[in-house]
Design an enzyme around this catalytic site. Sequence first.
Site, mmCIF file in Angstrom:
data_model
loop_
_atom_site.group_PDB
_atom_site.id
_atom_site.type_symbol
_atom_site.label_atom_id
_atom_site.label_comp_id
_atom_site.label_asym_id
_atom_site.label_seq_id
_atom_site.Cartn_x
_atom_site.Cartn_y
_atom_site.Cartn_z
ATOM 1 N N SER A 173 8.386 4.167 -0.220
ATOM 2 C CA SER A 173 7.224 3.449 -0.725
ATOM 3 C C SER A 173 7.025 3.699 -2.216
ATOM 4 C CB SER A 173 5.972 3.893 0.046
ATOM 5 O OG SER A 173 4.889 3.077 -0.304
ATOM 6 N N THR A 208 0.861 -1.178 0.000
ATOM 7 C CA THR A 208 0.000 0.000 0.000
ATOM 8 C C THR A 208 0.894 1.224 0.000
ATOM 9 O OG1 THR A 208 -1.840 1.158 1.052
ATOM 10 C CG2 THR A 208 -0.365 -0.047 2.536
ATOM 11 N N GLU A 209 0.592 2.181 -0.889
ATOM 12 C CA GLU A 209 1.574 3.228 -1.194
ATOM 13 C C GLU A 209 1.793 4.212 -0.054
ATOM 14 O OE1 GLU A 209 -1.103 2.522 -3.085
ATOM 15 O OE2 GLU A 209 -2.021 4.326 -3.938
ATOM 16 N N ASN A 210 0.915 4.184 0.956
ATOM 17 C CA ASN A 210 1.180 5.055 2.093
ATOM 18 C C ASN A 210 2.255 4.494 3.026
ATOM 19 O OD1 ASN A 210 -1.083 3.269 2.412
ATOM 20 N ND2 ASN A 210 -1.411 4.125 4.435
#
Lengths: 219, 226
Positions: free
Chosen positions: B99, B57-59
């Site tokens: 990320s 997840t990009e966060n």
Amino acid sequence: MLNFIDTVGEAVADIKDGSTVMIGGFGNAGQPFELIDALLDSGATDLTVVNNNAGQGDQGLALLIKEGRVRKMICSFPRQSDSWHFDTKFKAGEIELELVPQGNLAERIRAAGAGIGAFFTPTGYGTMLAEGKETRLLDGKWQVFETPIHADVALIKALKADRKGNLVYRKTARNFGPIMAAAAKHTIAQVSEIVPIGALDPENVVTPGIYVNSIVKVA
Amino acid sequence: MSIQTNVQTSATPLGRDELAALVARDIAPGSFVNLGIGQPTLVSNYLSEEQNITLHTENGMLGMGPEAHGDEIDGDLINAGKIPVTELPGASYFHHADSFAIMRGGHLDICVLGAFQVSATGDLANWHTGAPDAIPAVGGAMDLATGAKDVFVMMTLLTRDGASKLVEQCSYPLTGVGCVTRVYTDKAVFLTGPDGVSVRETFGCTLEELQALVPVPLKAVAAVGV
């Protein structure tokens, strides 16, 4: 010079009108609400704010925008179901928006902290967000010229600080904290706990204290 | 296998969950995968333990688990859609630049995204309708589109008005150029690339019937067993 400060009000007291302020957080995770509230109370205005979003609901960054303190937002995702204060200001032409792909936002912040003058990236090539920007064919891919984002101040939230200013974070609340701490001239961290020197395992420190100027404990 | 003119593998169009299950089956074991917000999120319901897929997840997390409920909900543990999630054993956290380096550096095997339109050569439009009064918001869409080794799109083939979302050239603002490799729709699976569009399989229609709906030339490829 590292200072431990008693109140969030004192921590943000030197932020001047017209400053560029980075604010950590992705949505509400990692958003330093108490520091933002103090910035609102301080009256500082004409701010350029760097954050992933443009405030949610009726708290934190959203209130700073509502009260007209933010001249310009640099962010990747301003439009959300509860971003009504930004939406109102934007539609009224009362706030400027620099929309940046999220990875470019992160990398431009990182570049500022790392002393990188500019970089090329494939992200955004051929899109309206790259219009007017220099492009080059590098490694077989068209890439877009991007510049760092510097800031006067960063407001971030971490879990713990030790007395050297070393920080550790919690889960996905880490998000922009470490790169904003490095990119700003003056970094203010709110933490839940301040621990003695030696209490953090040096192998697990995420933000070394060299990047941190002010620490305030928030209950 | 020889080229077929009829690649129909289902008598009816696929529902959202059937499509999600098909995408899940097509993800190679051991892959690192990012599932976009909306319909792609459904894919996680159909990934098997044996596949050993790691979700990004990009966060700032690898090893994301299912959505959190009840006592599991933790405001510091959310996904890119800002939904509370859980962590699996072996998970890792990292800051936002790391990320996105995971995407931008080409380390992710697959990302699955929704779309407004995909062009015959794999251009993607999924972030902005271009309407003059719309507030633009891009998030990580452009990084995902550009960085993953394979970009799968999940969408209905037709708009509510019956227009094909697979188009010669996107009329909506682009997210990425030539980045989409596969398009999973309720009526067919398309493979896109510089050589145009091939149809891997159709659902509830023949290739000829599909061609009547889509304004780009289609060719059949041998159906792949999944």
